[in-house]
Design an enzyme around this catalytic site. Structure first.
Site, PDB file in Angstrom:
ATOM      1  CE  LYS A 155      -1.920   2.700   2.973  1.00 60.39           C
ATOM      2  NZ  LYS A 155      -1.926   3.921   2.172  1.00 60.39           N
ATOM      3  CD  GLU A 230      13.119   0.007   9.134  1.00 55.01           C
ATOM      4  OE1 GLU A 230      13.660   0.909   9.802  1.00 55.01           O
ATOM      5  OE2 GLU A 230      13.668  -1.085   8.901  1.00 55.01           O
ATOM      6  CB  CYS A 264      12.903   8.550   8.658  1.00 59.23           C
ATOM      7  SG  CYS A 264      13.792   7.506   7.508  1.00 59.23           S
ATOM      8  CD  GLU A 355       9.922  12.198  12.074  1.00 62.79           C
ATOM      9  OE1 GLU A 355       8.781  11.767  12.309  1.00 62.79           O
ATOM     10  OE2 GLU A 355      10.778  11.565  11.432  1.00 62.79           O
TER      11      GLU A 355
HETATM   12  P1  NAD Z   1       2.088   7.789   8.318  1.00 63.17           P
HETATM   13  O1  NAD Z   1       2.391   6.962   9.518  1.00 63.17           O
HETATM   14  O2  NAD Z   1       1.044   8.813   8.414  1.00 63.17           O
HETATM   15  O3  NAD Z   1       1.681   6.847   7.090  1.00 63.17           O
HETATM   16  C1  NAD Z   1       2.519   5.817   6.621  1.00 63.17           C
HETATM   17  C2  NAD Z   1       1.681   4.814   5.864  1.00 63.17           C
HETATM   18  O4  NAD Z   1       0.790   4.188   6.782  1.00 63.17           O
HETATM   19  C3  NAD Z   1       0.792   5.430   4.762  1.00 63.17           C
HETATM   20  O5  NAD Z   1       0.745   4.570   3.664  1.00 63.17           O
HETATM   21  C4  NAD Z   1      -0.556   5.507   5.456  1.00 63.17           C
HETATM   22  O6  NAD Z   1      -1.630   5.478   4.547  1.00 63.17           O
HETATM   23  C5  NAD Z   1      -0.541   4.250   6.296  1.00 63.17           C
HETATM   24  N1  NAD Z   1      -1.448   4.259   7.448  1.00 63.17           N
HETATM   25  C6  NAD Z   1      -1.932   5.335   8.126  1.00 63.17           C
HETATM   26  N2  NAD Z   1      -2.743   4.926   9.123  1.00 63.17           N
HETATM   27  C7  NAD Z   1      -2.784   3.582   9.075  1.00 63.17           C
HETATM   28  C8  NAD Z   1      -3.438   2.584   9.848  1.00 63.17           C
HETATM   29  N3  NAD Z   1      -4.231   2.900  10.870  1.00 63.17           N
HETATM   30  N4  NAD Z   1      -3.248   1.280   9.544  1.00 63.17           N
HETATM   31  C9  NAD Z   1      -2.410   0.933   8.529  1.00 63.17           C
HETATM   32  N5  NAD Z   1      -1.774   1.836   7.747  1.00 63.17           N
HETATM   33  C10 NAD Z   1      -1.944   3.146   8.021  1.00 63.17           C
HETATM   34  O7  NAD Z   1       3.500   8.402   7.875  1.00 63.17           O
HETATM   35  P2  NAD Z   1       3.790   9.425   6.683  1.00 63.17           P
HETATM   36  O8  NAD Z   1       3.286  10.755   7.117  1.00 63.17           O
HETATM   37  O9  NAD Z   1       3.343   8.854   5.381  1.00 63.17           O
HETATM   38  O10 NAD Z   1       5.397   9.416   6.649  1.00 63.17           O
HETATM   39  C11 NAD Z   1       6.164  10.172   7.479  1.00 63.17           C
HETATM   40  C12 NAD Z   1       6.696   9.374   8.653  1.00 63.17           C
HETATM   41  O11 NAD Z   1       7.370   8.201   8.197  1.00 63.17           O
HETATM   42  C13 NAD Z   1       7.735  10.123   9.465  1.00 63.17           C
HETATM   43  O12 NAD Z   1       7.494   9.950  10.834  1.00 63.17           O
HETATM   44  C14 NAD Z   1       9.046   9.466   9.066  1.00 63.17           C
HETATM   45  O13 NAD Z   1      10.064   9.591  10.022  1.00 63.17           O
HETATM   46  C15 NAD Z   1       8.625   8.066   8.871  1.00 63.17           C
HETATM   47  N6  NAD Z   1       9.596   7.349   8.026  1.00 63.17           N
HETATM   48  C16 NAD Z   1      10.417   6.412   8.598  1.00 63.17           C
HETATM   49  C17 NAD Z   1      11.374   5.748   7.818  1.00 63.17           C
HETATM   50  C18 NAD Z   1      12.295   4.711   8.400  1.00 63.17           C
HETATM   51  O14 NAD Z   1      12.869   3.938   7.632  1.00 63.17           O
HETATM   52  N7  NAD Z   1      12.480   4.650   9.712  1.00 63.17           N
HETATM   53  C19 NAD Z   1      11.477   6.052   6.461  1.00 63.17           C
HETATM   54  C20 NAD Z   1      10.630   7.023   5.925  1.00 63.17           C
HETATM   55  C21 NAD Z   1       9.682   7.655   6.714  1.00 63.17           C
END
Ligand code: NAD
Length: 452
Positions: A155, A230, A264, A355
């Site tokens: 997804k 992650e 991140c 963050e």
């Molecule tokens: P997010 O957590 O809002 O969403 C991430 C994904 O999860 C999206 O596809 C979203 O649709 C899905 N999602 C949201 N709610 C959900 C639920 N209840 N159940 C299942 N899936 C759900 O994050 P974002 O805003 O897209 O990305 C930014 C965040 O990602 C930042 O905190 C960043 O640090 C983190 N990030 C971490 C890494 C890593 O490798 N550690 C890499 C990139 C981004």
């Protein structure tokens, strides 16, 4: 009920494409298709699976320009980054194409017979991807999962589904059988959550915010579902007075403002040893003001816009602290925010602790090695970071003392597909990438065969 929505170009605010939000019924149908495909895919010989992953890698390379252009338009990524991201998917596939023929078990000496371990695929694996690096993060999930013999439902994030959808089509073009890699655009609360609750999805590989990661972990507990997280970061860039200060200052903007700080691993906390502060700031200001935030289509662009108005508003809410200086950014349309350097009052300031996920960096000073380590570790996160010093012993001591999954000494390097990546503390659970990542997409099975 299935609906659709418009994907917006964050550099122009124009509509790029209308994309479906899959509903629960459609999601379940695709998961069932992936489960059926698993029955065949798990028995494809290792050599053939390796060949197909290499063919997929080649097809991605053949379409790198198209994929990069799609990401520039969908995510506002700079041309340089977008090309690197497409190449990274191809390279990750090539790297993990070596894995199917090297999924070695062990033969363990036991009395009365022979004991062997097998690494078995899990079944259907659910990969959930954020919007900040849509292509590489998708590849870091699906390449090792497919190599291990799993099928994948993936997804993409709502803001950035286009390259993932295209990668799904390219997999078919490369000969990967139907149902093996499935892309499901949709809402987290519907499609993503279904990966957590559906009994045929045997693992969730989630990359995203710590807040959603906690919900996913709690949800997976119900079926004792395998989960890799992650999550977020607030990484430290620690600069000791004995370092090459000019080099550290020249690299510091890229270490935090790359991808408009939506990274991140962004080094969003700079810790400078007090005696080197003035020299660092002098060079850092020059570097920040030279940092090119401009139309991401330009080959010279080093930073594009933020992903959305919502993200712009979040980032702007942090700018009530003292601003040391800012770089420049185009005016609208588009969600443009200039690179911004803050001088928080102390380590309790909001900008120092949270963050931000935007082009904002905070700077504080420390007296000595012990204080630098203490300040760097004073965070709920522990994902990445840099240490700048010419003293090898200090580099080693500080690297061992910092609570972080990935560190670079005299460099800002973070995620590389050859090496393990993941977080300490609330930055994640488990490790992706590197030679052992395939293991996290397998179950270890032990078989004893009697002599009798
Ligand atoms: P997010 O957590 O809002 O969403 C991430 C994904 O999860 C999206 O596809 C979203 O649709 C899905 N999602 C949201 N709610 C959900 C639920 N209840 N159940 C299942 N899936 C759900 O994050 P974002 O805003 O897209 O990305 C930014 C965040 O990602 C930042 O905190 C960043 O640090 C983190 N990030 C971490 C890494 C890593 O490798 N550690 C890499 C990139 C981004």
């Amino acid at each position: 009920m299935s609906t659709s929505y418009d994907v917006i170009n964050p550099a122009t605010e124009q509509i790029v494409k209308n994309v479906p939000h899959l509903d629960l019924e459609q999601t379940d149908a695709i998961i069932a298709k992936a489960a059926k495909a698993f029955e065949t895919w798990k028995n494809v010989t290792p050599g053939e699976r390796a060949r197909l992953l290499r063919a997929f890698s080649q097809v991605v390379t053949d379409h790198r320009e198209e994929l990069a252009q799609l990401e520039i338009t969908n995510a506002g990524h700079t041309r340089g980054n977008a090309l690197w991201e497409a190449d990274n998917v191809a390279n990750t596939l090539m790297y993990y194409s070596a894995a199917p023929e090297r999924l070695f078990g062990k033969q363990i000496p036991v009395p009365g017979g022979i004991d062997i371990t097998f690494k078995e695929p899990l079944g259907v694996v659910g990969i959930i991807v954020p919007w900040n690096f849509p292509m590489p993060i998708a590849g870091w999930g699906f390449a090792p999962a497919l190599a291990a013999g799993n099928t994948v439902v993936l997804k993409p994030a709502e803001y950035t589904p286009l390259t993932a959808i295209r990668l799904g089509e390219l997999a078919l073009l490369a000969g990967i059988p139907e149902g093996v890699l499935n892309i499901l655009p949709g809402k987290g609360s519907v499609v993503g959550n279904r990966f957590v609750t559906h009994p045929l999805v045997r693992k969730v590989g989630f990359t995203g915010s710590t807040e959603v990661g906690k919900q996913i972990m709690a949800g997976c507990a119900d079926q004792v579902k395998r989960v890799t997280l992650e999550l977020g970061g607030k990484s430290a860039n620690i600069i000791f007075a004995d370092a090459d200060i000019e080099k550290a200052a020249a690299g510091a903007p890229g270490a935090v403002f790359d991808n408009a700080g939506q990274d991140c691993c962004a080094r969003s906390r700079i810790l400078v040893q007090k005696s080197a502060f003035d020299k660092f700031m002098e060079h850092f200001e020059v570097a920040v003001k030279k940092f090119r935030c401009e139309d991401p289509n330009l080959a010279t662009a080093e930073m594009g816009p933020l992903i959305s108005k919502k993200q712009f508003d979040v980032v702007e809410s942090y700018l009530d602290e003292k601003i040391a200086f800012q770089g420049s950014a185009p005016s609208g349309p588009g969600y443009w925010m200039p690179p911004t350097v803050l001088l928080p009052k102390n380590a309790q300031a909001k900008s120092w602790r949270e963050e931000i996920f935007g082009p904002v960096v905070s700077i504080l000073t420390f007296e000595d090695e012990a204080e630098g380590i203490k300040m760097a570790n004073d965070s709920e996160y522990g994902l990445s970071g840099s240490i700048w010093t010419r003293d090898v012993g200090k580099a080693l001591r500080v690297s061992r003392a910092i609570e972080s999954g990935a560190l670079s000494v005299n460099s800002n390097s973070s995620v590389r597909f050859w090496t393990p990546f993941g977080g300490f503390k609330q930055s994640g659970l488990g490790r992706g990438l590197g030679p052992d990542a395939v293991d996290s997409y397998t179950e270890l099975k032990n078989v004893f065969i009697s002599n009798d």
